[in-house]
Design a protein around this motif. Structure first.
Motif, PDB file in Angstrom:
ATOM      1  N   SER A 103      29.707  23.072  23.827  1.00 33.89           N
ATOM      2  CA  SER A 103      30.083  23.679  22.541  1.00 33.89           C
ATOM      3  C   SER A 103      31.216  24.688  22.701  1.00 33.89           C
ATOM      4  CB  SER A 103      28.874  24.409  21.939  1.00 33.89           C
ATOM      5  OG  SER A 103      27.826  23.519  21.736  1.00 33.89           O
ATOM      6  N   TYR A 104      31.252  25.341  23.852  1.00 31.01           N
ATOM      7  CA  TYR A 104      32.230  26.409  24.059  1.00 31.01           C
ATOM      8  C   TYR A 104      32.878  26.307  25.441  1.00 31.01           C
ATOM      9  CZ  TYR A 104      29.459  28.568  20.348  1.00 31.01           C
ATOM     10  OH  TYR A 104      28.787  28.813  19.189  1.00 31.01           O
ATOM     11  N   ILE A 105      34.101  26.807  25.509  1.00 32.94           N
ATOM     12  CA  ILE A 105      34.726  27.110  26.801  1.00 32.94           C
ATOM     13  C   ILE A 105      34.866  28.636  26.859  1.00 32.94           C
ATOM     14  CG2 ILE A 105      36.719  26.840  28.309  1.00 32.94           C
ATOM     15  CD1 ILE A 105      37.335  24.214  26.761  1.00 32.94           C
ATOM     16  N   ILE A 106      34.386  29.203  27.939  1.00 35.34           N
ATOM     17  CA  ILE A 106      34.535  30.642  28.153  1.00 35.34           C
ATOM     18  C   ILE A 106      35.610  30.826  29.222  1.00 35.34           C
ATOM     19  CG2 ILE A 106      33.386  32.762  28.893  1.00 35.34           C
ATOM     20  CD1 ILE A 106      30.752  31.500  27.825  1.00 35.34           C
ATOM     21  N   HIS A 107      36.698  31.482  28.849  1.00 38.28           N
ATOM     22  CA  HIS A 107      37.846  31.638  29.749  1.00 38.28           C
ATOM     23  C   HIS A 107      37.774  33.023  30.389  1.00 38.28           C
ATOM     24  CE1 HIS A 107      39.861  28.196  27.688  1.00 38.28           C
ATOM     25  NE2 HIS A 107      39.114  28.632  26.691  1.00 38.28           N
ATOM     26  N   THR A 108      37.795  33.046  31.699  1.00 39.97           N
ATOM     27  CA  THR A 108      37.808  34.341  32.382  1.00 39.97           C
ATOM     28  C   THR A 108      38.896  34.325  33.445  1.00 39.97           C
ATOM     29  OG1 THR A 108      36.445  35.997  33.523  1.00 39.97           O
ATOM     30  CG2 THR A 108      36.009  33.684  34.071  1.00 39.97           C
ATOM     31  N   ALA A 109      39.596  35.437  33.555  1.00 41.75           N
ATOM     32  CA  ALA A 109      40.701  35.539  34.525  1.00 41.75           C
ATOM     33  C   ALA A 109      40.181  36.200  35.794  1.00 41.75           C
ATOM     34  CB  ALA A 109      41.855  36.350  33.936  1.00 41.75           C
ATOM     35  N   GLY A 110      40.128  35.439  36.874  1.00 47.30           N
ATOM     36  CA  GLY A 110      39.678  35.983  38.150  1.00 47.30           C
ATOM     37  C   GLY A 110      40.773  36.785  38.824  1.00 47.30           C
ATOM     38  N   PRO A 111      40.386  37.602  39.826  1.00 46.70           N
ATOM     39  CA  PRO A 111      41.392  38.358  40.583  1.00 46.70           C
ATOM     40  C   PRO A 111      42.170  37.453  41.529  1.00 46.70           C
ATOM     41  CG  PRO A 111      39.202  38.683  41.518  1.00 46.70           C
ATOM     42  CD  PRO A 111      39.013  37.850  40.291  1.00 46.70           C
ATOM     43  N   VAL A 112      43.451  37.759  41.686  1.00 48.29           N
ATOM     44  CA  VAL A 112      44.259  37.123  42.732  1.00 48.29           C
ATOM     45  C   VAL A 112      43.930  37.855  44.020  1.00 48.29           C
ATOM     46  CG1 VAL A 112      46.596  36.615  43.523  1.00 48.29           C
ATOM     47  CG2 VAL A 112      46.091  36.611  41.073  1.00 48.29           C
ATOM     48  N   TYR A 113      43.481  37.120  45.042  1.00 47.07           N
ATOM     49  CA  TYR A 113      43.035  37.783  46.270  1.00 47.07           C
ATOM     50  C   TYR A 113      44.218  38.299  47.072  1.00 47.07           C
ATOM     51  CZ  TYR A 113      40.309  38.812  50.392  1.00 47.07           C
ATOM     52  OH  TYR A 113      39.704  39.459  51.436  1.00 47.07           O
ATOM     53  N   GLN A 114      44.163  39.628  47.341  1.00 51.76           N
ATOM     54  CA  GLN A 114      45.238  40.224  48.141  1.00 51.76           C
ATOM     55  C   GLN A 114      44.671  41.026  49.302  1.00 51.76           C
ATOM     56  OE1 GLN A 114      46.960  42.119  44.642  1.00 51.76           O
ATOM     57  NE2 GLN A 114      48.816  40.906  44.910  1.00 51.76           N
ATOM     58  N   GLY A 115      43.349  40.888  49.531  1.00 50.54           N
ATOM     59  CA  GLY A 115      42.731  41.554  50.666  1.00 50.54           C
ATOM     60  C   GLY A 115      42.195  42.947  50.383  1.00 50.54           C
ATOM     61  N   LYS A 116      42.369  43.450  49.130  1.00 50.20           N
ATOM     62  CA  LYS A 116      41.779  44.767  48.794  1.00 50.20           C
ATOM     63  C   LYS A 116      40.376  44.498  48.301  1.00 50.20           C
ATOM     64  CE  LYS A 116      46.146  46.053  46.845  1.00 50.20           C
ATOM     65  NZ  LYS A 116      46.460  45.257  45.696  1.00 50.20           N
ATOM     66  N   SER A 117      39.471  44.233  49.235  1.00 51.65           N
ATOM     67  CA  SER A 117      38.289  43.482  48.843  1.00 51.65           C
ATOM     68  C   SER A 117      37.352  44.191  47.887  1.00 51.65           C
ATOM     69  CB  SER A 117      37.548  42.982  50.057  1.00 51.65           C
ATOM     70  OG  SER A 117      37.117  44.076  50.799  1.00 51.65           O
ATOM     71  N   SER A 118      37.138  45.508  47.973  1.00 52.52           N
ATOM     72  CA  SER A 118      36.088  46.062  47.109  1.00 52.52           C
ATOM     73  C   SER A 118      36.491  45.983  45.641  1.00 52.52           C
ATOM     74  CB  SER A 118      35.714  47.479  47.520  1.00 52.52           C
ATOM     75  OG  SER A 118      36.647  48.384  47.041  1.00 52.52           O
ATOM     76  N   GLN A 119      37.752  46.259  45.352  1.00 56.63           N
ATOM     77  CA  GLN A 119      38.223  46.164  43.964  1.00 56.63           C
ATOM     78  C   GLN A 119      38.178  44.720  43.480  1.00 56.63           C
ATOM     79  OE1 GLN A 119      42.294  47.305  43.498  1.00 56.63           O
ATOM     80  NE2 GLN A 119      42.191  47.252  41.271  1.00 56.63           N
ATOM     81  N   GLU A 120      38.567  43.821  44.340  1.00 53.57           N
ATOM     82  CA  GLU A 120      38.589  42.408  43.955  1.00 53.57           C
ATOM     83  C   GLU A 120      37.177  41.861  43.795  1.00 53.57           C
ATOM     84  OE1 GLU A 120      41.174  41.121  47.031  1.00 53.57           O
ATOM     85  OE2 GLU A 120      42.908  41.949  45.990  1.00 53.57           O
ATOM     86  N   GLU A 121      36.250  42.318  44.628  1.00 50.14           N
ATOM     87  CA  GLU A 121      34.848  41.899  44.492  1.00 50.14           C
ATOM     88  C   GLU A 121      34.286  42.364  43.161  1.00 50.14           C
ATOM     89  OE1 GLU A 121      32.816  43.410  47.928  1.00 50.14           O
ATOM     90  OE2 GLU A 121      33.878  42.028  49.270  1.00 50.14           O
ATOM     91  N   THR A 122      34.606  43.597  42.782  1.00 57.25           N
ATOM     92  CA  THR A 122      34.121  44.130  41.503  1.00 57.25           C
ATOM     93  C   THR A 122      34.668  43.309  40.335  1.00 57.25           C
ATOM     94  OG1 THR A 122      34.047  46.321  42.480  1.00 57.25           O
ATOM     95  CG2 THR A 122      34.031  46.237  40.078  1.00 57.25           C
ATOM     96  N   LEU A 123      35.944  42.965  40.420  1.00 59.46           N
ATOM     97  CA  LEU A 123      36.560  42.181  39.338  1.00 59.46           C
ATOM     98  C   LEU A 123      35.983  40.771  39.275  1.00 59.46           C
ATOM     99  CD1 LEU A 123      40.250  43.378  39.707  1.00 59.46           C
ATOM    100  CD2 LEU A 123      38.759  43.766  37.732  1.00 59.46           C
ATOM    101  N   LEU A 124      35.716  40.181  40.434  1.00 59.53           N
ATOM    102  CA  LEU A 124      35.135  38.837  40.433  1.00 59.53           C
ATOM    103  C   LEU A 124      33.722  38.868  39.833  1.00 59.53           C
ATOM    104  CD1 LEU A 124      35.568  35.883  41.156  1.00 59.53           C
ATOM    105  CD2 LEU A 124      34.610  36.362  43.417  1.00 59.53           C
ATOM    106  N   ALA A 125      32.943  39.869  40.207  1.00 62.47           N
ATOM    107  CA  ALA A 125      31.595  40.009  39.622  1.00 62.47           C
ATOM    108  C   ALA A 125      31.699  40.186  38.111  1.00 62.47           C
ATOM    109  CB  ALA A 125      30.871  41.187  40.268  1.00 62.47           C
ATOM    110  N   ALA A 126      32.696  40.934  37.652  1.00 61.40           N
ATOM    111  CA  ALA A 126      32.882  41.154  36.211  1.00 61.40           C
ATOM    112  C   ALA A 126      33.153  39.833  35.486  1.00 61.40           C
ATOM    113  CB  ALA A 126      34.024  42.142  35.974  1.00 61.40           C
ATOM    114  N   CYS A 127      33.888  38.938  36.117  1.00 61.64           N
ATOM    115  CA  CYS A 127      34.148  37.613  35.516  1.00 61.64           C
ATOM    116  C   CYS A 127      32.829  36.906  35.199  1.00 61.64           C
ATOM    117  CB  CYS A 127      34.937  36.722  36.467  1.00 61.64           C
ATOM    118  SG  CYS A 127      36.650  37.200  36.684  1.00 61.64           S
TER     119      CYS A 127
END
Ligand code: AR6
Length: 171
Positions: free
Chosen positions: A71-95
């Motif tokens: 019924s739906y597509i949910i679009h989420t923008a994941g982080p581009v991995y650049q090795g700053k892992s804690s910030q990127e992990e938080t953003l991925l979890a947020a997705c």
């Protein structure tokens, strides 16, 4: 709670909502995004996305699903991995968390996720699976939903099944 691993093309999933590993501009691209746009009907989906773009990394927005069974597509923008892992992990979890919230808001009973950020965006795959599983399991403590984590790579699927050993009631 119900979290299941499957290995297949996400566009073939028979669920209420399919999650797209999108970019911030919500432009149809390649990878799983391209497969979803193609199966849903490219131009109509792009028009709907254009009215919602741009989004921030970690955010999620909802469109209709065109020719898909969902019924739906949910679009989420994941982080581009650049090795700053804690910030990127938080953003991925947020997705994952924000997509699950959108699904519940729309009264969805089932949702399928691809492994967000693990293709073109370069997030290390096993770390990304761990974040996905932990975020989904935490959400399922408070919400009734069947969640499919959709793998596209057989070796990663098999390894993840061994690592996470979802209990019998979860499979
Ligand atoms: N079904 C399930 N999983 C798939 C499929 C499919 N049909 N096709 C690919 N995958 P990616 P990202 C897996 O690159 O890293 C796009 O252009 C794939 O093996 O699609 O978040 C967007 O528009 C990988 O494990 O997404 C963005 O610009 C996972 O899906 C950008 O790429 C995600 O890979 C997003 O990059």
């Amino acid at each position: 709670m119900s979290l299941k691993f499957v290995c297949q093309d996400i566009t073939k999933m028979n669920v209420d909502a399919i999650v797209n590993a999108a970019n911030q501009q919500l432009q149809g691209g390649s990878g799983v995004c391209g497969a979803i746009f193609k199966a849903a009907g490219w131009q109509k989906l792009q028009d709907e996305c254009d009215s919602l773009a741009p989004i921030k990394t970690g955010e999620a927005v909802v469109t209709s699903a065109g020719n898909l069974a969902a019924s739906y597509i949910i679009h989420t923008a994941g982080p581009v991995y650049q090795g700053k892992s804690s910030q990127e992990e938080t953003l991925l979890a947020a997705c994952y968390h924000n997509s699950l919230r959108k699904a519940v808001e729309r009264n969805c009973h089932s949702i399928a996720f691809p492994l967000i950020s693990t293709g073109i965006y370069g997030f290390p795959q096993e770390a990304a699976v761990k974040i996905a599983v932990e975020t989904i399991q935490e959400f399922l403590l408070q919400n009734e939903l069947t969640v499919y984590l959709v793998f596209f790579d057989q070796a990663l699927f098999t390894k993840s099944q061994e690592t996470f050993q979802l209990s019998a009631t979860d499979e």
